[in-house]
Design a protein around this motif. Structure first.
Motif, mmCIF file in Angstrom:
data_model
loop_
_atom_site.group_PDB
_atom_site.id
_atom_site.type_symbol
_atom_site.label_atom_id
_atom_site.label_comp_id
_atom_site.label_asym_id
_atom_site.label_seq_id
_atom_site.Cartn_x
_atom_site.Cartn_y
_atom_site.Cartn_z
ATOM 1 N N PHE A 95 -14.428 0.164 7.141
ATOM 2 C CA PHE A 95 -13.747 -1.248 7.802
ATOM 3 C C PHE A 95 -12.642 -1.247 8.456
ATOM 4 O O PHE A 95 -11.836 -0.200 8.592
ATOM 5 N N ASN A 96 -12.451 -2.152 9.205
ATOM 6 C CA ASN A 96 -11.209 -2.156 10.091
ATOM 7 C C ASN A 96 -10.008 -2.232 9.402
ATOM 8 O O ASN A 96 -9.759 -3.148 8.411
ATOM 9 N N GLY A 97 -9.079 -1.497 9.461
ATOM 10 C CA GLY A 97 -7.805 -1.260 8.790
ATOM 11 C C GLY A 97 -8.135 -0.656 7.448
ATOM 12 O O GLY A 97 -6.750 -0.568 6.888
ATOM 13 N N GLU A 98 -8.996 -0.115 7.390
ATOM 14 C CA GLU A 98 -9.086 0.561 5.831
ATOM 15 C C GLU A 98 -8.617 2.007 5.753
ATOM 16 O O GLU A 98 -8.483 2.718 6.805
ATOM 17 N N VAL A 99 -7.678 2.085 4.762
ATOM 18 C CA VAL A 99 -6.763 3.295 4.591
ATOM 19 C C VAL A 99 -7.086 4.125 3.413
ATOM 20 O O VAL A 99 -6.685 5.304 3.289
ATOM 21 N N GLY A 100 -7.816 3.638 2.381
ATOM 22 C CA GLY A 100 -8.253 4.389 1.009
ATOM 23 C C GLY A 100 -8.718 3.638 0.091
ATOM 24 O O GLY A 100 -8.888 2.597 -0.082
ATOM 25 N N LYS A 101 -9.128 4.332 -1.020
ATOM 26 C CA LYS A 101 -9.502 3.828 -2.402
ATOM 27 C C LYS A 101 -8.797 4.202 -3.262
ATOM 28 O O LYS A 101 -8.031 5.232 -3.556
ATOM 29 N N LEU A 102 -8.740 3.153 -4.163
ATOM 30 C CA LEU A 102 -7.953 3.469 -5.646
ATOM 31 C C LEU A 102 -8.651 2.580 -6.748
ATOM 32 O O LEU A 102 -8.603 1.149 -6.534
ATOM 33 N N GLY A 103 -8.815 3.013 -7.925
ATOM 34 C CA GLY A 103 -9.187 2.118 -8.996
ATOM 35 C C GLY A 103 -10.509 1.226 -8.759
ATOM 36 O O GLY A 103 -10.287 0.108 -9.423
ATOM 37 N N GLY A 104 -11.274 1.543 -8.005
ATOM 38 C CA GLY A 104 -12.357 0.788 -7.681
ATOM 39 C C GLY A 104 -12.393 -0.226 -6.646
ATOM 40 O O GLY A 104 -13.099 -1.109 -6.314
ATOM 41 N N LEU A 105 -11.256 -0.310 -5.892
ATOM 42 C CA LEU A 105 -10.786 -0.985 -4.618
ATOM 43 C C LEU A 105 -10.824 -0.294 -3.552
ATOM 44 O O LEU A 105 -10.098 0.843 -3.468
ATOM 45 N N ARG A 106 -11.366 -0.592 -2.389
ATOM 46 C CA ARG A 106 -11.137 -0.433 -1.120
ATOM 47 C C ARG A 106 -10.203 -1.034 -0.233
ATOM 48 O O ARG A 106 -10.092 -2.214 0.012
ATOM 49 N N PHE A 107 -9.007 -0.387 -0.280
ATOM 50 C CA PHE A 107 -7.823 -1.064 0.627
ATOM 51 C C PHE A 107 -7.748 -0.934 2.262
ATOM 52 O O PHE A 107 -7.938 -0.146 2.909
ATOM 53 N N VAL A 108 -7.556 -2.036 2.731
ATOM 54 C CA VAL A 108 -7.599 -2.645 3.970
ATOM 55 C C VAL A 108 -6.107 -2.903 4.124
ATOM 56 O O VAL A 108 -5.724 -3.901 3.716
ATOM 57 N N GLU A 109 -5.598 -2.362 5.196
ATOM 58 C CA GLU A 109 -4.067 -2.671 5.497
ATOM 59 C C GLU A 109 -3.925 -3.379 6.541
ATOM 60 O O GLU A 109 -4.444 -3.297 7.692
ATOM 61 N N THR A 110 -2.953 -4.458 6.681
ATOM 62 C CA THR A 110 -2.559 -5.403 7.757
ATOM 63 C C THR A 110 -1.273 -5.877 7.516
ATOM 64 O O THR A 110 -0.841 -6.370 6.409
ATOM 65 N N ILE A 159 0.852 -1.194 -0.084
ATOM 66 C CA ILE A 159 -0.001 -0.089 -0.033
ATOM 67 C C ILE A 159 0.941 1.136 0.139
ATOM 68 O O ILE A 159 0.613 2.286 -0.714
ATOM 69 N N THR A 160 1.898 1.318 0.712
ATOM 70 C CA THR A 160 2.950 2.479 0.860
ATOM 71 C C THR A 160 3.384 2.659 -0.673
ATOM 72 O O THR A 160 3.264 3.702 -1.068
ATOM 73 N N ALA A 161 3.689 1.523 -1.373
ATOM 74 C CA ALA A 161 4.053 1.845 -2.806
ATOM 75 C C ALA A 161 3.058 2.515 -3.834
ATOM 76 O O ALA A 161 3.178 3.110 -4.535
ATOM 77 N N LEU A 162 1.886 1.890 -3.423
ATOM 78 C CA LEU A 162 0.586 2.512 -4.178
ATOM 79 C C LEU A 162 0.515 4.099 -3.834
ATOM 80 O O LEU A 162 0.062 4.867 -4.819
ATOM 81 N N MET A 163 0.522 4.234 -2.566
ATOM 82 C CA MET A 163 0.069 5.941 -2.126
ATOM 83 C C MET A 163 1.292 6.685 -2.656
ATOM 84 O O MET A 163 1.036 7.898 -3.119
ATOM 85 N N ILE A 164 2.324 6.372 -2.932
ATOM 86 C CA ILE A 164 3.651 7.128 -3.256
ATOM 87 C C ILE A 164 3.374 7.361 -4.502
ATOM 88 O O ILE A 164 3.660 8.593 -5.066
ATOM 89 N N ALA A 165 3.155 6.264 -5.320
ATOM 90 C CA ALA A 165 3.215 6.643 -6.833
ATOM 91 C C ALA A 165 1.718 7.359 -7.298
ATOM 92 O O ALA A 165 1.730 7.798 -8.317
ATOM 93 N N ASN A 166 0.730 7.165 -6.491
ATOM 94 C CA ASN A 166 -0.674 7.652 -6.774
ATOM 95 C C ASN A 166 -1.197 9.104 -6.001
ATOM 96 O O ASN A 166 -2.443 9.357 -6.107
ATOM 97 N N ILE A 167 -0.626 9.666 -5.122
ATOM 98 C CA ILE A 167 -0.673 10.923 -4.294
ATOM 99 C C ILE A 167 -1.267 11.860 -5.413
ATOM 100 O O ILE A 167 -0.366 12.163 -6.262
#
Length: 337
Positions: A235-250, A210-218
C-alpha cells in the motif's frame, strides 16, 4: 543554486509565431500536465485507498445513498418435520453522503514565464498537485476520525501496573500505542467479525507513533515492508507489520489538541469500513490556461494553473473502524493538524 535550462518554446504554438494572438497550449501539452498532476497526486492519498469505492454517474444529484442488508440473527429453532418455516424478511439500512467540490489555482504572468530560470508551469503544477492530494486525503481522514468507536491506550505505572483510560483527559505520556495495544486493537476488530484487507487489518498511524513501535519491537515481531516474504500488494505509505496489523505511515494522521493536551489518533481499519464516491467526470483535474485564455486579458499577460475535484466519504460499517488515542514517549512538540 541549481540552474535548469528551459526552452520557453515548449509552450508555444508554432502557428502563432510573430503574431499578437494568444499562443494557446497544445492539447498534448495540456494532457502532459494532467498526467504530471495525477502522478504527484496519487502517492499522498493514504486514507482514501482503503475505501469501498462506488461510482456516481452524472445526472443523479450530489447526494449518494449507500444501502446494506441488516445482518440476520442466528436461526436456532429446529425445523418441524414436513412444515415449511416462515420466510425471512430481509431489511436494509441506508447511509447518505454528499459530494463536495474542492480546488485551488495560482496566477502566472508573461514576464514571469519569460524570466524564470525554472519551468514555471511544471513547478506550479507539482505544488498544486501536492495541495490537491493533501486536501482530498484530509477530507477523508476527518470523516474517518468522527467514528465513535474509540480505544484509549492504558496508562502504565513504573511497576508495570496498567490503568484503563476512558477519556482524553486520562491520557498521559505513558499511554503509548505499544505491542499490547496493537494486539488489543486487532482483537477488537476480530470480535466484531471484521474482514481483513488482504492478510491483515490496516493501521494508519503518524510517524511518531510508528517510530516508537519500531524502536520497541525491532527483533521482537516487527517486519519491515522490504522483508515481506511474498509478493503481496504494497500500500501507499506501508512500512511494516506487527501483531496482525499492516502499518501505513503518514504525517497527515490526525493529531488533536483537546483541553491543551495533544494526542495522536491511529486508525485501525477492516474491509468495507467506509465508502468513497467516484463521481463520473469530476475526479481530479488539472486546469492550465495559457496567456490570454483567462478572460479579459487584451495583452496576453496572465495565465492560471489550478486543480479541482469532487469527493465524498461515508463510514459504512462503524464496527469495522477503530480509532486508537495515544500519546508518545519518543517525540515532543507535536501540534494539531
Amino acid at each position: 543554486m541549481l540552474k535548469t535550462k528551459f526552452n520557453l518554446q515548449f509552450f508555444a504554438d508554432p502557428s502563432a509565431a510573430n503574431t499578437t494572438s494568444s499562443p494557446k497550449l497544445k492539447a498534448e501539452i495540456k494532457q502532459y500536465y494532467e498526467k504530471e498532476l495525477l502522478k504527484n497526486f496519487k502517492p499522498n492519498l493514504v486514507h482514501l485507498q482503503f475505501g469501498d469505492r462506488k461510482p456516481m454517474p452524472q445526472g443523479n444529484g450530489k447526494k449518494v445513498e449507500f444501502r446494506k442488508i441488516v445482518p440476520l440473527s442466528k436461526s436456532t429453532t429446529p425445523l418441524t418435520e414436513g412444515v415449511t418455516p416462515e420466510a425471512i424478511e430481509m431489511a436494509f439500512s441506508s447511509l447518505e453522503a454528499e459530494l463536495k467540490q474542492y480546488g485551488g489555482f495560482t496566477n502566472y504572468t508573461d514576464v514571469l514565464k519569460f524570466a524564470s530560470i525554472d519551468p514555471v508551469i511544471s513547478t506550479y503544477n507539482e505544488e498544486l498537485a501536492s495541495q490537491g492530494s493533501l486536501t482530498m486525503d484530509s477530507v477523508c481522514r476527518d470523516v474517518l476520525n468522527t467514528t465513535t468507536n474509540v480505544m484509549y491506550c492504558s496508562r502504565e505505572a513504573a511497576d508495570g501496573t496498567e490503568t484503563a483510560v476512558t477519556t482524553v483527559a486520562g491520557i498521559d505520556s505513558t499511554c503509548v500505542f505499544d505491542l499490547k495495544e496493537v494486539f488489543k486493537a486487532a482483537n477488537i476488530l476480530k470480535r466484531r467479525n471484521a474482514k481483513k484487507i488482504g492478510d491483515s487489518f490496516v493501521c494508519i498511524a503518524h510517524p511518531d507513533v510508528i517510530t516508537a513501535l519500531m524502536i520497541a519491537n525491532i527483533g521482537k515481531g516487527w517486519i519491515d515492508v522490504n522483508k515481506y516474504s511474498n509478493a503481496e500488494k504494497i500500500f501507499n505509505g506501508e512500512v511494516g507489520k506487527l501483531g496482525g496489523l499492516r502499518f501505513v505511515e503518514t504525517s497527515e494522521a490526525k493529531i488533536e489538541e483537546v483541553d491543551g493536551k495533544v494526542v495522536y489518533n491511529t486508525l485501525v481499519i477492516g474491509s468495507k469500513a467506509y465508502g468513497v464516491i467516484d463521481p463520473e467526470g469530476m475526479g481530479m483535474e488539472s486546469i492550465v490556461k495559457d496567456l490570454g485564455e483567462t478572460g479579459f486579458d487584451p495583452l496576453n499577460q496572465r495565465g492560471t494553473i489550478g486543480w479541482k475535484a469532487m469527493q465524498a466519504t461515508c463510514i459504512l460499517n462503524p464496527e469495522y473502524l477503530l480509532k486508537v488515542v495515544s500519546s508518545t514517549d519518543v517525540v515532543t512538540g507535536a501540534t494539531a493538524n
